[in-house]
Design an enzyme around this catalytic site. Structure first.
Site, PDB file in Angstrom:
ATOM      1  CG  LEU A 161      -1.883  -1.167   1.340  1.00 39.19           C
ATOM      2  CD1 LEU A 161      -2.693  -1.057   2.629  1.00 39.19           C
ATOM      3  CD2 LEU A 161      -2.797  -1.244   0.131  1.00 39.19           C
ATOM      4  CB  SER A 162       0.330   4.781  -0.852  1.00 40.47           C
ATOM      5  OG  SER A 162      -0.830   4.966  -0.069  1.00 40.47           O
ATOM      6  CD  GLU A 163       1.609   7.050   2.553  1.00 39.74           C
ATOM      7  OE1 GLU A 163       2.314   7.919   2.015  1.00 39.74           O
ATOM      8  OE2 GLU A 163       0.414   6.859   2.255  1.00 39.74           O
ATOM      9  CB  THR A 164       2.279  -0.071   6.200  1.00 42.01           C
ATOM     10  OG1 THR A 164       1.794  -0.664   4.991  1.00 42.01           O
ATOM     11  CG2 THR A 164       2.004  -1.001   7.372  1.00 42.01           C
ATOM     12  CG  HIS A 190      -3.729   7.983   3.341  1.00 42.26           C
ATOM     13  ND1 HIS A 190      -2.488   7.839   2.746  1.00 42.26           N
ATOM     14  CD2 HIS A 190      -4.238   6.723   3.461  1.00 42.26           C
ATOM     15  CE1 HIS A 190      -2.265   6.550   2.522  1.00 42.26           C
ATOM     16  NE2 HIS A 190      -3.301   5.853   2.947  1.00 42.26           N
TER      17      HIS A 190
END
Length: 321
Positions: free
Chosen positions: A49-52, A81
């Site tokens: 994902l774009s961020e974790t 986000h």
């Protein structure tokens, strides 16, 4: 799995939407204690994902919790986000902030305040961190423009934006130009910068031509590049957005991010300060990826910019790491 792997509470949310699968997904490990940097990074690469994010006990006075934010390519000092999604997951897990009206998150850039949006279910807003901005190098701008397929006249303004994560922000001539972009992500990755582009819907341009009729020295510093794509893009019929945004982050392992809080924060701080956007507006992002994200921007009486939106939990369980 490592020798110390264990089951940890895990949540996956969709942020900047109240409808699952139309925003920007975020993975949240609600107990990151004992994990090394390498283990966090490996899990972030695995989720892709774009961020974790990984929640840890706060170590600074006044903070309710600490969060570390990873992309598939590395750790971020701040991201929007993940801030809203992590706060939503933390509250949903039964945690309570020290101040009932405000959550204080500790991250690499310091303490970030998060407030509940009154009257909006599952809607939060974060206080944008201080912004540092500067004019981009004409050489870099020319390379980025070529990779995006833009001509000089299509760029109204350009700034380097840094609020804990760095973006090259471009204000384009209109939303259609933003939606028609088909970047060369390989070239953007080689350039090594994250690129954020924004444009006003045509109706807004018709109503306020002077607002975007400006140009700046940086935007005129390059020439050439491919012309606009012949592909036609239309805004959704019921679109209430005041700004169309796209975020290209091949430099961090994600070609295009669906909906981006940090970018929208820095764009708002820049564009409002330069009288290019009003004190409050709604940004749309994700249309080209089949998403329908909405980011609500407000600058309060003190001059502080707040960036908000809804989020919804899609997966709730445990992860073994």
């Amino acid at each position: 799995m490592t020798a110390m792997a264990r089951s940890r509470p895990f949540t996956q949310l969709d942020v900047f939407t109240d409808t699952p699968f139309f925003g920007n997904p975020l993975a949240v490990v609600l107990d990151g204690s004992g994990l090394s940097d390498e283990e966090m990074q490996r899990f972030a690469r695995w989720t892709h994902l774009s961020e974790t994010t990984f929640v840890l006990p706060a170590t600074e006075a006044g903070a309710d919790y600490q969060v570390r934010i990873f992309t598939p390519g590395g750790e971020l000092g701040f991201a929007g986000h993940p801030t809203l999604g992590t706060c939503h997951a933390w509250l949903a897990a039964g945690n309570a902030p020290k101040n009932r009206n405000l959550v204080v998150q500790q991250c690499k850039v310091g303490l970030v305040r998060i407030r509940r949006n009154a009257g909006e279910a599952n809607s939060l807003a974060f206080e944008a961190p201080p912004l540092r901005r500067s004019s981009p190098s004409p050489t870099v701008l020319a390379k980025v423009a070529a990779a995006l397929g833009l001509k000089a006249h299509q760029v109204i303004a350009a700034q380097m934006l840094d609020n804990g994560t760095t973006w090259l922000g471009l204000l384009l001539e209109d939303a259609d130009t933003v939606l028609a972009l088909s970047p060369d992500h390989r070239v953007l990755k080689d350039i090594g910068l994250k690129i954020g582009v924004a444009g006003l819907p045509t109706a807004t341009l018709d109503e306020a031509p002077a607002l975007i009729g400006r140009s700046n020295r940086e935007a005129r510093a390059f020439a050439g590049g491919a012309g606009r794509s012949g592909k036609q893009h239309a805004l959704p019929p019921a679109c209430t957005a005041d700004l169309e945004v796209r975020a290209f982050a091949a430099a961090t392992g994600i070609d295009e991010d669906p909906v981006t809080g940090s970018l929208n924060a820095s764009l708002a701080q820049w564009l409002i300060a330069d009288d290019r956007m009003p004190l409050s507006y709604v940004a749309a992002q994700g249309q080209c990826l089949g998403r329908d994200g909405r980011v609500r921007i407000e600058r309060d009486e003190s001059g502080q910019v707040w960036v908000g939106g809804a989020s919804v939990i899609c997966i709730d369980g445990h992860a073994t790491l």
